[in-house]
Design a protein around this motif. Sequence first.
Motif, mmCIF file in Angstrom:
data_model
loop_
_atom_site.group_PDB
_atom_site.id
_atom_site.type_symbol
_atom_site.label_atom_id
_atom_site.label_comp_id
_atom_site.label_asym_id
_atom_site.label_seq_id
_atom_site.Cartn_x
_atom_site.Cartn_y
_atom_site.Cartn_z
ATOM 1 N N ARG A 23 3.517 -1.283 -1.452
ATOM 2 C CA ARG A 23 2.462 -0.273 -1.407
ATOM 3 C C ARG A 23 2.741 0.781 -0.347
ATOM 4 O O ARG A 23 2.041 1.779 -0.268
ATOM 5 C CB ARG A 23 1.115 -0.931 -1.120
ATOM 6 C CG ARG A 23 0.629 -1.759 -2.268
ATOM 7 C CD ARG A 23 -0.711 -2.349 -1.958
ATOM 8 N NE ARG A 23 -1.161 -3.137 -3.092
ATOM 9 C CZ ARG A 23 -2.179 -3.963 -3.054
ATOM 10 N NH1 ARG A 23 -2.872 -4.109 -1.946
ATOM 11 N NH2 ARG A 23 -2.520 -4.641 -4.122
ATOM 12 N N SER A 25 2.241 0.571 2.869
ATOM 13 C CA SER A 25 1.122 0.611 3.808
ATOM 14 C C SER A 25 1.594 1.053 5.188
ATOM 15 O O SER A 25 2.651 0.670 5.652
ATOM 16 C CB SER A 25 0.477 -0.770 3.896
ATOM 17 O OG SER A 25 -0.524 -0.767 4.868
ATOM 18 N N THR A 27 0.006 0.196 7.852
ATOM 19 C CA THR A 27 -0.366 -0.859 8.789
ATOM 20 C C THR A 27 0.878 -1.628 9.201
ATOM 21 O O THR A 27 1.734 -1.917 8.379
ATOM 22 C CB THR A 27 -1.362 -1.827 8.127
ATOM 23 O OG1 THR A 27 -2.465 -1.075 7.645
ATOM 24 C CG2 THR A 27 -1.858 -2.870 9.103
ATOM 25 N N GLN A 32 -0.583 -7.181 8.653
ATOM 26 C CA GLN A 32 -0.660 -7.599 7.256
ATOM 27 C C GLN A 32 -0.573 -9.120 7.178
ATOM 28 O O GLN A 32 -1.326 -9.764 6.456
ATOM 29 C CB GLN A 32 0.459 -6.935 6.448
ATOM 30 C CG GLN A 32 0.283 -5.433 6.352
ATOM 31 C CD GLN A 32 1.541 -4.734 5.882
ATOM 32 O OE1 GLN A 32 2.625 -5.299 5.865
ATOM 33 N NE2 GLN A 32 1.387 -3.477 5.503
ATOM 34 N N ASP A 67 -10.209 -1.688 14.979
ATOM 35 C CA ASP A 67 -9.680 -2.410 13.810
ATOM 36 C C ASP A 67 -8.167 -2.199 13.712
ATOM 37 O O ASP A 67 -7.709 -1.107 13.419
ATOM 38 C CB ASP A 67 -10.360 -1.905 12.546
ATOM 39 C CG ASP A 67 -9.891 -2.608 11.284
ATOM 40 O OD1 ASP A 67 -8.934 -3.410 11.342
ATOM 41 O OD2 ASP A 67 -10.485 -2.353 10.225
ATOM 42 N N GLY A 70 -6.222 -1.801 9.422
ATOM 43 C CA GLY A 70 -6.173 -0.751 8.415
ATOM 44 C C GLY A 70 -6.729 -1.321 7.119
ATOM 45 O O GLY A 70 -7.675 -2.116 7.142
ATOM 46 N N PRO A 71 -6.129 -1.020 5.979
ATOM 47 C CA PRO A 71 -6.634 -1.550 4.708
ATOM 48 C C PRO A 71 -6.182 -2.989 4.407
ATOM 49 O O PRO A 71 -6.625 -3.588 3.431
ATOM 50 C CB PRO A 71 -6.060 -0.580 3.676
ATOM 51 C CG PRO A 71 -4.787 -0.089 4.298
ATOM 52 C CD PRO A 71 -5.077 -0.023 5.785
ATOM 53 N N SER A 72 -5.323 -3.559 5.239
ATOM 54 C CA SER A 72 -4.711 -4.863 4.928
ATOM 55 C C SER A 72 -5.707 -5.986 4.705
ATOM 56 O O SER A 72 -5.583 -6.755 3.752
ATOM 57 C CB SER A 72 -3.735 -5.286 6.027
ATOM 58 O OG SER A 72 -2.669 -4.403 6.099
ATOM 59 N N ASN A 74 -8.878 -5.879 3.869
ATOM 60 C CA ASN A 74 -9.611 -5.654 2.618
ATOM 61 C C ASN A 74 -8.752 -5.981 1.407
ATOM 62 O O ASN A 74 -9.226 -6.569 0.437
ATOM 63 C CB ASN A 74 -10.113 -4.212 2.518
ATOM 64 C CG ASN A 74 -11.395 -4.007 3.278
ATOM 65 O OD1 ASN A 74 -12.350 -4.759 3.112
ATOM 66 N ND2 ASN A 74 -11.418 -3.002 4.142
ATOM 67 N N GLU A 75 -7.473 -5.611 1.454
ATOM 68 C CA GLU A 75 -6.572 -5.901 0.335
ATOM 69 C C GLU A 75 -6.374 -7.400 0.146
ATOM 70 O O GLU A 75 -6.341 -7.888 -0.975
ATOM 71 C CB GLU A 75 -5.217 -5.209 0.556
ATOM 72 C CG GLU A 75 -5.290 -3.704 0.427
ATOM 73 C CD GLU A 75 -4.000 -3.014 0.856
ATOM 74 O OE1 GLU A 75 -3.020 -3.688 1.245
ATOM 75 O OE2 GLU A 75 -3.990 -1.768 0.823
ATOM 76 N N ARG A 78 -9.717 -9.021 -1.279
ATOM 77 C CA ARG A 78 -10.246 -8.464 -2.522
ATOM 78 C C ARG A 78 -10.196 -9.529 -3.622
ATOM 79 O O ARG A 78 -9.183 -10.167 -3.839
ATOM 80 C CB ARG A 78 -9.434 -7.245 -2.949
ATOM 81 C CG ARG A 78 -9.986 -6.579 -4.216
ATOM 82 C CD ARG A 78 -9.243 -5.319 -4.569
ATOM 83 N NE ARG A 78 -9.416 -4.341 -3.495
ATOM 84 C CZ ARG A 78 -8.410 -3.685 -2.928
ATOM 85 N NH1 ARG A 78 -7.173 -3.879 -3.317
ATOM 86 N NH2 ARG A 78 -8.648 -2.818 -1.970
#
Length: 189
Positions: A23, A25, A27, A32, A67, A70-72, A74-75, A78
Amino acid sequence: MDRRVLRKWSLLLTAALCVAQARGSATAPEYQVKAVFIYKFTTYIRWPAPAGTDALTPFVIGIIGKDPFGPSLNEVVRAQTVQGRVIRIRALSRVEEALECNLVFVSSSERGSLGRIFAALRGAPVLTVGDMDRFAEQGGMIGLVTTEENHIRFDINKATIERAGLKASSQLLHLARIIDEPREDGGHR
């Protein structure tokens, strides 16, 4: 040591890194991997069933401080559940909000507030996870530790987990370094 558990964790961590790299990312890979650890901890800890909680009540993971994920995170969570409950990630602006969470990641930006955070959560069924030096020794429940070889391991303060009414599985305890709490006389329990 149960090789199946180690193999599952290893495969999950490898898959998380591959997905993150695919992806692109931004981050750091370290966070991750730590996001995967946090999710896996939820599968090896048992929380007491609070009154009024059902499958529609989300399982809340809070983050106190800056935080780093990052989006890690949440990914990773999910479409996952904990004890049949959907997982929600929540940024916390006040320590008191942590009492509304099931798991709280304490960011290293909160190093100076650890005593206040642990005092506010004392006895509450909230799993505390952090990655700063000596997190578990200072009263946190699970401390993520990055080794010199850039591997991640974890320390568990079993006594703190038990005082909160949580139950860590024997498999999780077997993989961790167990931290003895210091007694008030300076010895260890």
